[in-house]
Enzyme design. Structure first.
Site, mmCIF file in Angstrom:
data_model
loop_
_atom_site.group_PDB
_atom_site.id
_atom_site.type_symbol
_atom_site.label_atom_id
_atom_site.label_comp_id
_atom_site.label_asym_id
_atom_site.label_seq_id
_atom_site.Cartn_x
_atom_site.Cartn_y
_atom_site.Cartn_z
ATOM 1 N N GLY A 109 0.852 -1.186 0.019
ATOM 2 C CA GLY A 109 -0.093 -0.129 0.255
ATOM 3 C C GLY A 109 0.914 1.115 0.000
ATOM 4 O O GLY A 109 0.366 2.299 -0.479
ATOM 5 N N GLU A 112 1.602 1.855 -3.518
ATOM 6 C CA GLU A 112 0.320 2.045 -4.134
ATOM 7 C C GLU A 112 0.141 3.657 -3.989
ATOM 8 O O GLU A 112 -0.417 4.455 -4.636
ATOM 9 C CB GLU A 112 -0.894 1.139 -3.862
ATOM 10 C CG GLU A 112 -0.741 -0.076 -4.159
ATOM 11 C CD GLU A 112 -1.628 -1.037 -3.797
ATOM 12 O OE1 GLU A 112 -1.559 -1.125 -2.246
ATOM 13 O OE2 GLU A 112 -2.310 -1.748 -4.274
ATOM 14 N N GLU A 132 2.773 -7.958 -1.789
ATOM 15 C CA GLU A 132 1.836 -8.759 -1.623
ATOM 16 C C GLU A 132 1.710 -10.420 -1.853
ATOM 17 O O GLU A 132 1.281 -11.174 -1.030
ATOM 18 C CB GLU A 132 0.531 -7.975 -2.176
ATOM 19 C CG GLU A 132 -0.089 -6.594 -1.567
ATOM 20 C CD GLU A 132 0.782 -5.597 -2.379
ATOM 21 O OE1 GLU A 132 1.811 -5.794 -2.911
ATOM 22 O OE2 GLU A 132 0.338 -4.238 -1.899
HETATM 23 N N1 3HC Z 1 1.778 -4.127 8.741
HETATM 24 C C1 3HC Z 1 1.908 -4.261 10.225
HETATM 25 N N2 3HC Z 1 3.078 -4.589 10.610
HETATM 26 C C2 3HC Z 1 4.070 -4.638 10.236
HETATM 27 C C3 3HC Z 1 4.027 -4.291 8.722
HETATM 28 C C4 3HC Z 1 2.828 -4.085 7.969
HETATM 29 N N3 3HC Z 1 2.565 -3.836 6.745
HETATM 30 N N4 3HC Z 1 5.331 -4.217 8.316
HETATM 31 C C5 3HC Z 1 6.440 -4.578 9.208
HETATM 32 N N5 3HC Z 1 5.534 -4.670 10.367
HETATM 33 C C6 3HC Z 1 5.819 -5.000 11.620
HETATM 34 C C7 3HC Z 1 6.798 -6.198 11.743
HETATM 35 O O1 3HC Z 1 5.722 -7.192 12.235
HETATM 36 C C8 3HC Z 1 7.653 -5.809 12.963
HETATM 37 O O2 3HC Z 1 7.182 -5.778 14.248
HETATM 38 P P1 3HC Z 1 7.639 -6.588 15.528
HETATM 39 O O3 3HC Z 1 8.791 -5.572 15.760
HETATM 40 O O4 3HC Z 1 6.356 -6.681 16.562
HETATM 41 O O5 3HC Z 1 8.193 -7.739 15.071
HETATM 42 C C9 3HC Z 1 7.950 -4.387 13.053
HETATM 43 O O6 3HC Z 1 6.967 -3.875 12.094
HETATM 44 C C10 3HC Z 1 9.315 -4.180 11.879
HETATM 45 O O7 3HC Z 1 9.271 -4.765 10.867
HETATM 46 P P2 3HC Z 1 10.527 -5.534 10.406
HETATM 47 O O8 3HC Z 1 11.327 -6.384 11.548
HETATM 48 O O9 3HC Z 1 10.355 -6.189 9.247
HETATM 49 O O10 3HC Z 1 11.558 -4.563 9.929
HETATM 50 P P3 3HC Z 1 12.667 -4.320 8.934
HETATM 51 O O11 3HC Z 1 13.319 -3.014 9.242
HETATM 52 O O12 3HC Z 1 13.621 -5.274 9.132
HETATM 53 O O13 3HC Z 1 11.893 -4.271 7.524
HETATM 54 C C11 3HC Z 1 10.122 -3.778 6.240
HETATM 55 C C12 3HC Z 1 11.167 -3.256 7.359
HETATM 56 C C13 3HC Z 1 11.054 -3.851 4.901
HETATM 57 C C14 3HC Z 1 9.242 -2.543 5.682
HETATM 58 C C15 3HC Z 1 9.401 -5.005 6.376
HETATM 59 O O14 3HC Z 1 8.872 -4.874 7.680
HETATM 60 C C16 3HC Z 1 8.480 -5.437 5.370
HETATM 61 O O15 3HC Z 1 8.802 -6.097 4.377
HETATM 62 N N6 3HC Z 1 7.167 -5.351 5.862
HETATM 63 C C17 3HC Z 1 6.067 -5.685 4.982
HETATM 64 C C18 3HC Z 1 6.033 -5.003 3.798
HETATM 65 C C19 3HC Z 1 4.558 -5.631 2.888
HETATM 66 O O16 3HC Z 1 4.581 -6.964 2.844
HETATM 67 N N7 3HC Z 1 3.587 -4.731 2.634
HETATM 68 C C20 3HC Z 1 2.437 -5.020 2.031
HETATM 69 C C21 3HC Z 1 1.412 -5.089 2.926
HETATM 70 S S1 3HC Z 1 0.048 -5.643 2.448
HETATM 71 C C22 3HC Z 1 -0.782 -4.413 1.546
HETATM 72 O O17 3HC Z 1 -0.116 -3.274 1.712
HETATM 73 C C23 3HC Z 1 -2.111 -4.657 0.681
HETATM 74 C C24 3HC Z 1 -2.353 -3.674 -0.056
HETATM 75 O O18 3HC Z 1 -1.921 -3.865 -1.323
HETATM 76 C C25 3HC Z 1 -3.873 -3.236 0.125
#
Ligand code: 3HC
Length: 702
Positions: A109, A112, A132
């Site tokens: 997002g 996006e 995603e």
């Molecule tokens: N939602 C909720 N929590 C999230 C999150 C998210 N999108 N992304 C990260 N977090 C949380 C993690 O669970 C972690 O929590 P914790 O400390 O309690 O364990 C904390 O944030 C820190 O995350 P990381 O340990 O992964 O931190 P890094 O610095 O190593 O990495 C990052 C940062 C690259 C942003 C990585 O967290 C990541 O890849 N996040 C997910 C990205 C993702 O998949 N986004 C897509 C979401 S779905 C979406 O957007 C749908 C849309 O199309 C409608």
């Protein structure tokens, strides 16, 4: 200057200066787009629209992340307005131009959001992607519609299918960024671009662009989609992604968004996505280790020595060289060393031939690997990893010597896959606290799992060093306590026993393998044993006890698997895929008769139960004994070390879906049928089943 801050929603802040409103996403740690943040951005836009002094808007992220996308913890809960699509329509249709100042990762997002902005400026730290797919979903806030309006549709599709982010320079080359600037210049550059749009009274609106719909563009997408369909296996979201991008070609933006939304909603509710979200959080949880607080710092590791240049030692050395870390490989003779280094070069050369590595990178990596003879060459290393023959005597001798030559503070690791790390450590008197297990999986330069084995006397900073070096070389470290086979191999032994019982019950090797691949593994039990060599398990069983009636008979006949052309299957003329062998069927029948095991007809589902329930049972014992800290760590071990299909969440998550009461009942029946006390349900499994609970209820530890 006209600056003010807006306290309405603390997930964002608002400041106006020089005709530009700056909306900052301020929700640590990753600026996920929570309901509060969505509202905050919309409020900021409304405020900017209403302020005659404001001519344009810039959105940026506080901290090192721009925005990690939707808040994954909100998935599966009732949607809270404003939704992400509402927000992005608001951004795209803003009456004043909006520019994203991308200071770090802009994912899902978050990406996006930038696509809905009218301009995008990034610093070198910017990384833009739609991951995603890895969560079992597809972009659900316009990504599948807006990205193909910026990139060639086939490229947009490839980016969403892979899910990996692109870094700033590539993003600029692709047209995803208008500019890449120094971090200090990020906000000024974004302001300049936003004001230039305002001055012109015109700005690009992604949703109004058309998708390149030439026959070539369509053919390129169709070919990529066909290839993806072929490879997607059981994954549901590949088809959904294809249908959504097709809608971008064929429909208006609004209609395309509606298609994407429906697909997204179905996927969010799917078991596959729930499982993959579990895996996402499991990977983060694995980094939390009891007794290792933030105050525990890893030791510095600049020089690494690997003892042994065999398959494991070579693979481990490559894993370090691949991460740019210099490594010294140590052997007992020049001859073995030369052979080992040649094998490493050969593996790299094969990658060059396949086109996955450049010749220059081969040279660079080989230059990081240096060979030496004799353990004294390990004296300068900050970390020594022993990857010698799997024999306690050999290991103890090496550790005794290493205790003398290793410099003070060096971490001394063993790559044993079964042996008692405490016993190995006791061979290094005075250095026990420096000893740890680092169990790499073969091929060690490829496999992501690293079991980090915590001995009774392993110092906290040594454990932390194992975890941090594992992450540095791109592995997923999971902590295990000391027991025979640690988490993974201990559970694998249960599957091996179960598979042997199935053979005795009249199920053929290929029926067992088909059930396993049908479940989602790439390879079945017996095909895997034939590939690895049946002699390996046979020797381990002979050395440490254990019994596999069919496997042992085959090994005794010299049927070691693919390498001898015969194992559980036949491999005529070097074939890589085996064919059933009547001789094996005969051996199985003889063994079954000798043991008085009657034949059964089982469905694929029943075969799966017989194979995997005993593993879940063993996993429960592993939890009970404190060998593993949490069920999700066990899931990660199996997904990343043994090919358990990630979209089922791993054995323990999968077991919860099956229902623990059903598993207990089946195990009880199997224990009786095979007179096998090891199949009696573990007390913790029984307790959870009786309470109607699952492993998820345990959270952190049993
Ligand atoms: N939602 C909720 N929590 C999230 C999150 C998210 N999108 N992304 C990260 N977090 C949380 C993690 O669970 C972690 O929590 P914790 O400390 O309690 O364990 C904390 O944030 C820190 O995350 P990381 O340990 O992964 O931190 P890094 O610095 O190593 O990495 C990052 C940062 C690259 C942003 C990585 O967290 C990541 O890849 N996040 C997910 C990205 C993702 O998949 N986004 C897509 C979401 S779905 C979406 O957007 C749908 C849309 O199309 C409608």
């Amino acid at each position: 200057m006209n600056e003010s801050t807006m306290p309405a929603a603390e997930a964002t802040s608002y400041a106006a200066e020089g005709g530009v409103a700056l909306i900052t996403l301020t929700s640590p740690p990753v600026n996920a787009l929570s309901a509060k943040m969505r509202q905050g951005i919309l409020d900021g836009l409304a405020r900017a629209a209403a302020d005659p002094d404001v001519r344009a808007v810039v959105i940026t992220g506080a901290g090192r992340i721009f925005c990690a996308g939707a808040d994954i913890t909100e998935f599966g809960k009732p949607p809270v307005a404003p939704t992400l699509p509402d927000l992005l329509s608001g951004v795209e249709e803003s009456v004043k131009p909006v520019v994203a100042a991308i200071n770090g990762a802009a994912l899902g997002g978050g990406c996006e959001l930038t696509l809905a902005c009218h301009g995008r400026v990034g610093s070198a730290a910017a990384a833009i992607g739609l991951p995603e797919i890895k969560l079992g979903i597809i972009p659900g806030a316009g990504g599948t519609q807006r990205l193909p309006r910026i990139l060639a549709p086939a490229d947009a599709f490839a980016m969403m299918l892979k899910g990996d982010p692109v870094k700033a320079p590539k993003a600029k080359a692709l047209g995803l960024l208008d500019e890449v600037v120094e971090a200090d210049d990020l906000l000024p550059a974004a302001r300049r671009l936003a004001l230039a749009f305002a001055d012109k009274g015109d700005w690009p609106v992604t949703g109004k662009r058309s998708v390149e719909n030439s026959p070539e563009a369509r053919a390129a997408f169709d070919a990529a989609a066909a290839e993806a369909r072929k490879k997607s296996g059981d994954l549901l979201n590949t088809g959904a992604l294809i249908r959504s991008v097709e809608a971008a070609f064929d429909k208006s933006l609004d209609d395309g968004l509606a298609v994407e939304r429906e697909e997204f909603k179905t996927l969010v509710a799917s078991d596959q996505s729930k499982a993959l979200r579990h895996v996402f959080f499991a990977e983060r949880a694995a980094a939390r280790v009891p007794g290792i607080g933030k105050d525990v710092k890893a030791r510095k590791v600049e020089k690494v020595a690997v003892i042994g240049a065999g398959t494991m030692g070579g693979g481990i050395s490559m894993a370090f060289a691949n991460a740019g870390i210099a490594v010294r490989v140590i052997e007992t003779s020049e001859d073995l060393l030369a052979k080992g280094l040649e094998r490493i070069r050969g593996t790299y050369a094969a990658s060059v031939k396949r086109g996955s590595l450049s010749e220059a990178d081969l040279q660079k990596r080989m230059a990081l690997i240096e060979g030496q003879v004799g353990l004294s060459a390990a004296g300068e290393a900050d970390m020594i990893i022993e990857a010698a023959f799997e024999d306690m005597g050999v290991k103890r001798e090496i550790f005794g010597e290493l205790a003398r030559v290793a410099k003070p503070g060096a971490v001394i690791a063993t790559n044993t896959s079964y042996l008692d790390v405490n016993e190995i450590a006791s061979a290094a008197p005075g250095r026990e606290a420096d000893v740890i297990g680092l169990h790499f999986f073969s091929p060690a330069n490829v496999m992501r799992l690293l079991e980090v084995v915590r001995g009774d006397r392993t110092a906290p900073d040594v454990l932390e060093t194992g975890l941090s070096i594992g992450r540095k070389i791109g592995k997923l470290p999971v902590v295990s306590g000391v027991c025979f086979g640690f988490i993974g191999n201990r559970m694998l032994a249960q599957r091996t026993r179960a598979a042997e019982r199935l053979l005795l019950s009249g199920v053929s090797p290929s029926e067992v393998d088909d059930a396993i691949t049908g479940f989602g593994f790439r390879m079945g039990q017996f095909a895997m044993l034939d590939l690895a060599g049946i002699d390996i398990g046979w020797r381990t069983r002979k050395a440490f006890g254990g019994f596999a009636p069919i496997g042992d008979r085959l090994a005794e006949l010299g049927r070691f698997g693919q390498k001898t052309g015969r194992g559980f299957y036949l491999y005529p003329e070097g074939a890589r895929k085996g064919v059933p062998d009547p001789e094996v069927a005969q051996i199985i029948a003889e063994e079954a008769e000798a043991r008085g095991v009657s034949s059964e007809t089982l469905t694929g589902e029943e075969i799966v139960e017989r194979l995997f329930y005993p593993m879940v049972n063993e996993g429960t014992r592993i939890l009970q004994e404190g060998i593993s800290y949490r069920p999700s760590d066990i899931d990660l071990v199996w997904i990343n070390g043994y090919g358990w299909p990630s979209w089922t969440g791993g054995p323990m998550f999968w077991a919860d879906g099956v229902g623990l009461a059903k598993i207990v009942a089946s195990l009880e029946a199997q224990a009786k049928r095979f007179d096998a006390p090891e199949l009696e349900p573990a007390p913790l499994l029984r307790r959870l089943a009786e309470e109607g609970k699952g492993f998820q209820s345990l959270k952190e530890g049993a």
